[in-house]
Enzyme design. Structure first.
Site, PDB file in Angstrom:
ATOM      1  N   HIS A 132      28.178  70.018  13.515  1.00 13.80           N
ATOM      2  CA  HIS A 132      27.813  69.070  12.849  1.00 13.80           C
ATOM      3  C   HIS A 132      26.950  69.472  11.686  1.00 13.80           C
ATOM      4  O   HIS A 132      26.409  70.541  11.551  1.00 13.80           O
ATOM      5  CB  HIS A 132      27.037  68.198  14.007  1.00 13.80           C
ATOM      6  CG  HIS A 132      26.327  66.870  13.463  1.00 13.80           C
ATOM      7  ND1 HIS A 132      25.262  66.717  12.710  1.00 13.80           N
ATOM      8  CD2 HIS A 132      27.035  65.572  13.912  1.00 13.80           C
ATOM      9  CE1 HIS A 132      25.333  65.204  12.431  1.00 13.80           C
ATOM     10  NE2 HIS A 132      26.112  64.661  13.205  1.00 13.80           N
ATOM     11  N   ASP A 209      22.631  73.565  19.638  1.00 14.27           N
ATOM     12  CA  ASP A 209      22.684  72.242  19.531  1.00 14.27           C
ATOM     13  C   ASP A 209      23.245  71.368  20.771  1.00 14.27           C
ATOM     14  O   ASP A 209      24.485  71.545  21.112  1.00 14.27           O
ATOM     15  CB  ASP A 209      23.418  72.000  18.116  1.00 14.27           C
ATOM     16  CG  ASP A 209      23.758  70.409  17.969  1.00 14.27           C
ATOM     17  OD1 ASP A 209      23.463  69.837  18.910  1.00 14.27           O
ATOM     18  OD2 ASP A 209      24.313  70.068  17.019  1.00 14.27           O
ATOM     19  N   GLN A 212      25.438  66.691  22.232  1.00 15.99           N
ATOM     20  CA  GLN A 212      26.471  66.195  22.790  1.00 15.99           C
ATOM     21  C   GLN A 212      26.600  66.608  24.383  1.00 15.99           C
ATOM     22  O   GLN A 212      27.199  65.994  25.138  1.00 15.99           O
ATOM     23  CB  GLN A 212      28.010  66.482  22.226  1.00 15.99           C
ATOM     24  CG  GLN A 212      28.237  66.085  20.829  1.00 15.99           C
ATOM     25  CD  GLN A 212      28.141  64.360  20.930  1.00 15.99           C
ATOM     26  OE1 GLN A 212      28.662  64.004  21.932  1.00 15.99           O
ATOM     27  NE2 GLN A 212      27.899  63.883  19.842  1.00 15.99           N
ATOM     28  N   LYS A 235      21.494  60.026  22.694  1.00 20.28           N
ATOM     29  CA  LYS A 235      23.090  60.120  22.997  1.00 20.28           C
ATOM     30  C   LYS A 235      22.933  60.399  24.576  1.00 20.28           C
ATOM     31  O   LYS A 235      24.004  60.306  25.268  1.00 20.28           O
ATOM     32  CB  LYS A 235      23.499  61.430  22.512  1.00 20.28           C
ATOM     33  CG  LYS A 235      23.757  61.059  21.010  1.00 20.28           C
ATOM     34  CD  LYS A 235      24.205  62.489  20.323  1.00 20.28           C
ATOM     35  CE  LYS A 235      24.181  62.405  18.912  1.00 20.28           C
ATOM     36  NZ  LYS A 235      25.011  61.742  18.099  1.00 20.28           N
ATOM     37  N   CYS A 373      30.546  63.345  10.591  1.00 16.92           N
ATOM     38  CA  CYS A 373      29.467  64.478  10.014  1.00 16.92           C
ATOM     39  C   CYS A 373      29.900  65.827  10.418  1.00 16.92           C
ATOM     40  O   CYS A 373      29.144  66.753  10.783  1.00 16.92           O
ATOM     41  CB  CYS A 373      27.908  64.083  10.575  1.00 16.92           C
ATOM     42  SG  CYS A 373      27.328  62.583  10.155  1.00 16.92           S
TER      43      CYS A 373
HETATM   44  N1  PMP Z   1      24.707  67.860  16.636  1.00 16.37           N
HETATM   45  C1  PMP Z   1      25.711  67.051  17.121  1.00 16.37           C
HETATM   46  C2  PMP Z   1      26.741  68.018  18.001  1.00 16.37           C
HETATM   47  C3  PMP Z   1      25.959  65.801  16.936  1.00 16.37           C
HETATM   48  O1  PMP Z   1      26.988  65.177  17.682  1.00 16.37           O
HETATM   49  C4  PMP Z   1      24.882  64.948  16.410  1.00 16.37           C
HETATM   50  C5  PMP Z   1      24.869  63.537  16.344  1.00 16.37           C
HETATM   51  N2  PMP Z   1      26.193  62.939  16.023  1.00 16.37           N
HETATM   52  C6  PMP Z   1      23.761  65.591  15.917  1.00 16.37           C
HETATM   53  C7  PMP Z   1      23.552  67.020  16.217  1.00 16.37           C
HETATM   54  C8  PMP Z   1      22.675  64.773  15.494  1.00 16.37           C
HETATM   55  O2  PMP Z   1      21.758  64.238  16.299  1.00 16.37           O
HETATM   56  P1  PMP Z   1      20.616  63.296  15.816  1.00 16.37           P
HETATM   57  O3  PMP Z   1      21.438  62.056  14.715  1.00 16.37           O
HETATM   58  O4  PMP Z   1      20.453  62.494  17.130  1.00 16.37           O
HETATM   59  O5  PMP Z   1      19.626  64.018  15.315  1.00 16.37           O
END
Ligand code: PMP
Length: 415
Positions: A132, A209, A212, A235, A373
Site C-alpha cells: 500500500h 503492515d 488487512q 478495518k 492506494c
Molecule cells: N496498509 C494496507 C495493506 C492497507 O490496506 C491500508 C488501508 N487501505 C493501509 C496500510 C493504511 O491504513 P490506514 O489508512 O488505516 O492507516
C-alpha cells in the site's frame, strides 16, 4: 436470509453475526445493502458502538493526569484496551503496544524514529512491490533524509513473492524489511515467518503492515518473529482514527521520540528534556481515548468469534467467489496467489471499473474501484484500476450471488 448461512462447517453463525451490525440492515438505492468494501473500512458491531457510547456517557475524561474518579476510570479503560490489544496479537506484554492513528502512522513512526536514528548511506530498506502507498512513501521519505536506498522485492504473475526473490533482495546491506501481511489490492498472504528468518539472518529488522490481516487472520507476533506490527482499528470493526503499532520493547526503548508534547516526557526544562519509557514516549498529546476503548471492544468481539473460524469462513467465501467470478466472460482476477485472503479484485475486458462500480451501487452492491492506494500493483498488472470486492466476517454466499447477478446486469448495459 437462507438457512444455508446457519451452522456453516467453519463454525460461524453468519446470520447471527449480521444481526450484530446495524448498518448492514438497510437498503441502498431501494435494494438491500450488500457491503463488499470491508478492505477499505469495515462496519461496526453493536458491541463496539455500545462500548464507545458507554465510555462517552459515563467514564469520559482525559487520561493519565487526573486524580478524580472519572480520570481514573478513563485511564483504566484506555489501559485495559492496551492489554486487550496485546492479547489480540499475542504480544509478550502491553508495554510494546503503542496507540497510533492507524497503520499509516505506525509505519511513519518507525520510519521516522527508528529510521532516522539507524539508517545511513549504503543501507537498504527492503519493501515489496505489492505494498500500500503507506508502506512505500514513509520509507521513501526516510531514505531521502538518511541517504539509505530502497530495494523492491518483485512479485510473480499471480501476485506472490517468489522465494528466490526474497533471498536475492534481503541482502547483507538490508537494515529493515517492511512488508505487508495481506496485500490490499491482491489478497496475497505473504510468508512473514520466512521473511523474518531471512532478514534476521542478515541482521535486519522486520516491520509487518497488518492492516488487512488483523481482521482476517489470528495474529501472533511472537510466532511470526517480527519486530514491528502495525494495524488499524477501523478495518477490524473498530473506530477510525485509532490503530496500534506493536514493537519489541528493547527496540522501542532504544528509539528516540518522533512527536514532542504532553505525556511523552519524564521531565521538561529549558535546559533539556528527558523522555518517558515506551509506550508513553510515542504517544504525545491527548490520545483518541474512546477510539482505543472501541478498538479494544472490536478485538474482544473478534476473539469471541475465534480468529481461526473467521479465517476459515473468509477462505470458504473466497473460494466461492473465485468460482463464481470465473463464470463471467472476459473477467480476469488480479491476484491469484495460492495463499490468499479476503480480496476479490478483477478487471473485465472492455469495461471501465468506475462504470461497473457505479452500476453495482445502483443495485445496492458496494465495491471499491480504483488503484486502491497501490499504484505499483496496477502498473505491474498493466491496468489503471480494478474493481475490488473485499470480504468481512458478515458476508455470505448470497452476497457473492448478488454481486455476480449485478455484474451480469451491468455487463448487459455496458457491452
Ligand atoms: N496498509 C494496507 C495493506 C492497507 O490496506 C491500508 C488501508 N487501505 C493501509 C496500510 C493504511 O491504513 P490506514 O489508512 O488505516 O492507516
Amino acid at each position: 436470509m437462507s438457512a444455508a448461512v446457519h451452522a456453516e462447517p467453519e463454525g460461524l453463525d453468519v446470520a447471527l453475526i449480521r444481526r450484530d451490525f446495524p448498518a448492514l440492515a438497510q437498503t441502498v438505492n431501494d435494494k438491500p445493502l450488500v457491503y463488499l468494501d470491508s478492505g477499505a473500512s469495515a462496519h461496526k458491531p453493536q458491541a463496539v458502538i455500545d462500548a464507545v457510547g458507554r465510555f462517552y456517557s459515563r467514564d469520559y475524561s482525559n487520561v493519565h493526569r487526573g486524580v478524580h474518579v472519572l480520570s481514573q476510570r478513563a485511564t483504566e479503560a484506555f489501559e485495559h484496551a492496551r492489554t486487550t490489544l496485546a492479547r489480540f496479537v499475542n504480544a509478550p506484554d502491553e508495554r510494546g503496544v503503542i496507540f497510533t492513528r492507524g497503520t499509516t502512522e505506525g509505519i511513519n513512526l518507525v520510519a521516522q524514529s527508528w529510521g532516522r536514528a539507524n539508517l545511513g548511506p549504503g543501507d537498504e530498506v527492503v519493501i515489496s512491490e505489492m505494498e500500500h502507498h503507506s508502506g512505500i512513501v514513509p520509507w521513501q521519505l526516510a531514505c531521502e533524509a538518511t541517504g539509505a536506498s530502497l530495494v523492491v522485492m518483485r512479485m510473480d504473475d499471480r501476485g506472490a513473492l517468489p522465494d528466490a526473490e526474497l533471498v536475492a533482495k534481503i541482502g547483507p546491506r538490508a537494515k529493515i524489511v517492511s512488508v505487508t501481511h495481506i496485500a490490499n489490492a491482491l489478497g496475497t498472504i505473504n510468508p512473514i515467518a520466512r521473511i523474518v528468518a531471512l532478514a534476521h539472518a542478515q541482521g535486519a529488522l522486520v516491520l509487518v503492515d497488518g492492516a488487512q490481516a488483523a481482521p482476517h487472520l489470528p495474529i501472533d507476533v511472537q510466532a511470526l518473529g517480527c519486530d514491528f506490527y502495525a494495524f488499524s482499528g477501523h478495518k477490524m470493526y473498530g473506530p477510525t482514527g485509532i490503530g496500534v503499532l506493536w514493537g519489541r520493547y528493547e527496540l522501542l526503548a532504544a528509539m528516540p521520540p518522533w512527536h514532542g508534547g504532553g505525556d511523552m516526557i519524564k521531565r521538561v526544562s529549558f535546559e533539556g528534556t528527558t523522555y518517558a519509557e515506551p509506550p508513553a514516549r510515542f504517544e504525545a498529546g491527548t490520545p483518541h481515548i474512546a477510539g482505543a476503548v472501541g478498538m479494544g471492544a472490536a478485538a474482544e468481539y473478534l476473539m469471541g468469534l475465534g480468529l481461526e473460524r473467521v479465517a476459515a469462513w473468509d477462505r470458504a467465501l473466497l473460494d466461492y467467489g473465485h468460482a463464481a467470478l470465473a463464470q463471467i466472460p472476459g473477467l480476469r482476477l488480479t491476484g491469484t496467489a495460492p495463499d490468499k485472503a479476503s480480496i476479490l479484485a478483477f478487471t473485465i475486458d472492455g469495461v471501465h471499473p468506475h462504470d461497473l462500480g457505479t452500476l453495482l451501487d445502483m443495485d445496492g452492491v458496494a465495491v471499491r474501484v480504483g488503484h486502491h492506494c497501490a499504484q505499483p500493483v496496477m502498473e505491474r498488472f498493466g491496468v489503471s484500476a480494478t474493481t475490488r470486492a473485499s470480504l468481512g466476517v458478515y458476508n455470505t454466499r448470497e452476497d457473492i450471488d448478488r454481486l455476480i447477478a449485478a455484474i451480469r446486469k451491468a455487463l448487459s448495459l455496458l457491452r
